[in-house]
Scaffold this motif. Structure first.
Motif, short mmCIF file in Angstrom:
data_model
loop_
_atom_site.label_atom_id
_atom_site.label_comp_id
_atom_site.label_asym_id
_atom_site.label_seq_id
_atom_site.Cartn_x
_atom_site.Cartn_y
_atom_site.Cartn_z
N ALA A 112 0.76 -1.23 -0.16
CA ALA A 112 -0.15 -0.24 0.20
C ALA A 112 0.89 1.20 -0.01
O ALA A 112 1.89 1.00 0.71
CB ALA A 112 -0.86 -0.21 1.27
N LYS A 113 0.55 2.22 -0.93
CA LYS A 113 1.31 3.43 -0.88
C LYS A 113 0.21 4.48 -0.09
O LYS A 113 -0.74 4.84 -0.87
CB LYS A 113 1.61 3.86 -2.36
N ILE A 114 0.75 5.00 0.96
CA ILE A 114 -0.18 5.94 1.65
C ILE A 114 0.43 7.45 1.15
O ILE A 114 1.75 7.63 1.52
CB ILE A 114 -0.30 5.62 3.25
N GLU A 115 -0.22 8.30 1.07
CA GLU A 115 0.21 9.83 0.56
C GLU A 115 -0.74 10.60 1.71
O GLU A 115 -1.79 10.36 1.79
CB GLU A 115 0.02 10.12 -0.82
N GLY A 116 0.10 11.42 2.31
CA GLY A 116 -0.63 12.45 3.06
C GLY A 116 -0.57 12.17 4.49
O GLY A 116 0.18 11.35 4.89
N ASN A 117 -1.29 12.48 5.28
CA ASN A 117 -1.42 12.22 6.78
C ASN A 117 -2.47 11.57 7.00
O ASN A 117 -3.60 11.47 6.66
CB ASN A 117 -1.38 13.72 7.39
N ILE A 118 -2.42 10.64 8.00
CA ILE A 118 -3.39 9.88 8.71
C ILE A 118 -3.61 10.57 9.96
O ILE A 118 -2.93 10.81 10.91
CB ILE A 118 -2.69 8.33 9.12
N VAL A 119 -4.77 10.87 10.14
CA VAL A 119 -5.41 11.57 11.30
C VAL A 119 -6.47 10.64 12.23
O VAL A 119 -7.23 10.04 11.67
CB VAL A 119 -6.35 12.94 10.87
N LEU A 120 -5.92 10.51 13.22
CA LEU A 120 -6.66 9.60 14.19
C LEU A 120 -7.40 10.61 15.40
O LEU A 120 -6.81 11.43 15.87
CB LEU A 120 -5.80 8.48 15.19
N ASN A 121 -8.85 10.45 15.61
CA ASN A 121 -9.38 11.18 16.50
C ASN A 121 -10.18 10.38 17.54
O ASN A 121 -11.01 9.45 17.37
CB ASN A 121 -10.27 12.22 15.84
N TRP A 122 -9.80 10.41 18.83
CA TRP A 122 -10.26 9.99 19.93
C TRP A 122 -11.22 10.96 20.59
O TRP A 122 -11.49 10.53 21.82
CB TRP A 122 -9.37 9.02 20.86
N GLY A 123 -11.77 11.55 20.22
CA GLY A 123 -12.41 12.52 21.00
C GLY A 123 -12.06 13.86 21.31
O GLY A 123 -11.18 14.22 20.83
N ASN A 124 -12.55 14.39 22.48
CA ASN A 124 -12.05 15.88 22.84
C ASN A 124 -11.69 15.71 24.32
O ASN A 124 -11.72 16.42 25.06
CB ASN A 124 -13.38 16.66 23.01
#
Length: 142
Positions: A112-124
Motif C-alpha cells: 500500500a502506498k499512503i500519501e498524506g497524513n493519517i489523522v486519528l481522533n479519539w474525541g475531545n
C-alpha cells in the motif's frame, strides 16, 4: 415454570426444534419469531433462556459443518502427505504450499502506498489536545 430446571433431553429437544426451524425449514425462522414461538409453545422460560437455545442451535449447526468439511479434507490431506514423500522437490514444495493454505497460514503480501497524513481522533480528551498542541514543539526539536 420459569424456575423449574429442564432435563438434558428436554433442552436437546428444544434446541433440535430451533435447529430445524432455523436451518432446515423452507422458510427459516428469524430470532424474534423464535422467541414468540417459544412463548406460545413452551410458556415456561425467560426470553434469555430461549435466546440461549437459539445460540445452542447455531453452535450445533456450525459443529455439523465443521465435521462435514473435515471429512472432505481428510482424503485431500492424505494425498498431500503422499506428495510430501515424493522425491521431486517441486512436488514437495507444492504440497507444503497447499498445507499452508488449508491451515489458514497462507501469506499474502499487500503493498500500500499512503500519501498524506493519517489523522486519528479519539474525541475531545483534554490530555490529547495538550499532546496535539505540543506536537509542533516536538517536531521543531528534532
Amino acid at each position: 415454570m420459569a424456575g423449574d430446571k429442564l432435563t438434558r433431553p428436554e433442552v436437546d429437544a428444544r434446541v433440535d426444534k430451533c435447529l430445524e426451524l432455523r436451518f432446515q425449514a423452507n422458510d427459516p425462522i428469524m430470532f424474534r419469531e423464535w422467541i414468540k414461538y417459544c412463548h406460545k409453545t413452551y410458556k415456561d422460560k425467560s426470553e434469555q433462556q430461549y435466546a440461549t437455545y437459539w445460540q445452542m442451535a447455531k453452535d450445533r449447526y456450525d459443529e455439523g459443518w465443521k465435521a462435514k468439511l473435515n471429512k472432505m479434507l481428510d482424503p485431500a490431506m492424505g494425498e498431500l502427505f503422499t506428495l510430501l514423500a515424493s522425491d521431486d522437490e517441486k512436488i514437495k514444495q507444492r504440497a507444503i504450499d497447499q498445507i499452508i493454505k488449508y491451515t489458514g497460514n497462507d501469506i499474502q503480501r499487500i503493498e500500500a502506498k499512503i500519501e498524506g497524513n493519517i489523522v486519528l481522533n479519539w474525541g475531545n480528551d483534554p490530555g490529547l489536545q495538550k499532546l496535539e498542541s505540543n506536537d509542533d514543539d516536538w517536531q521543531q526539536k528534532m
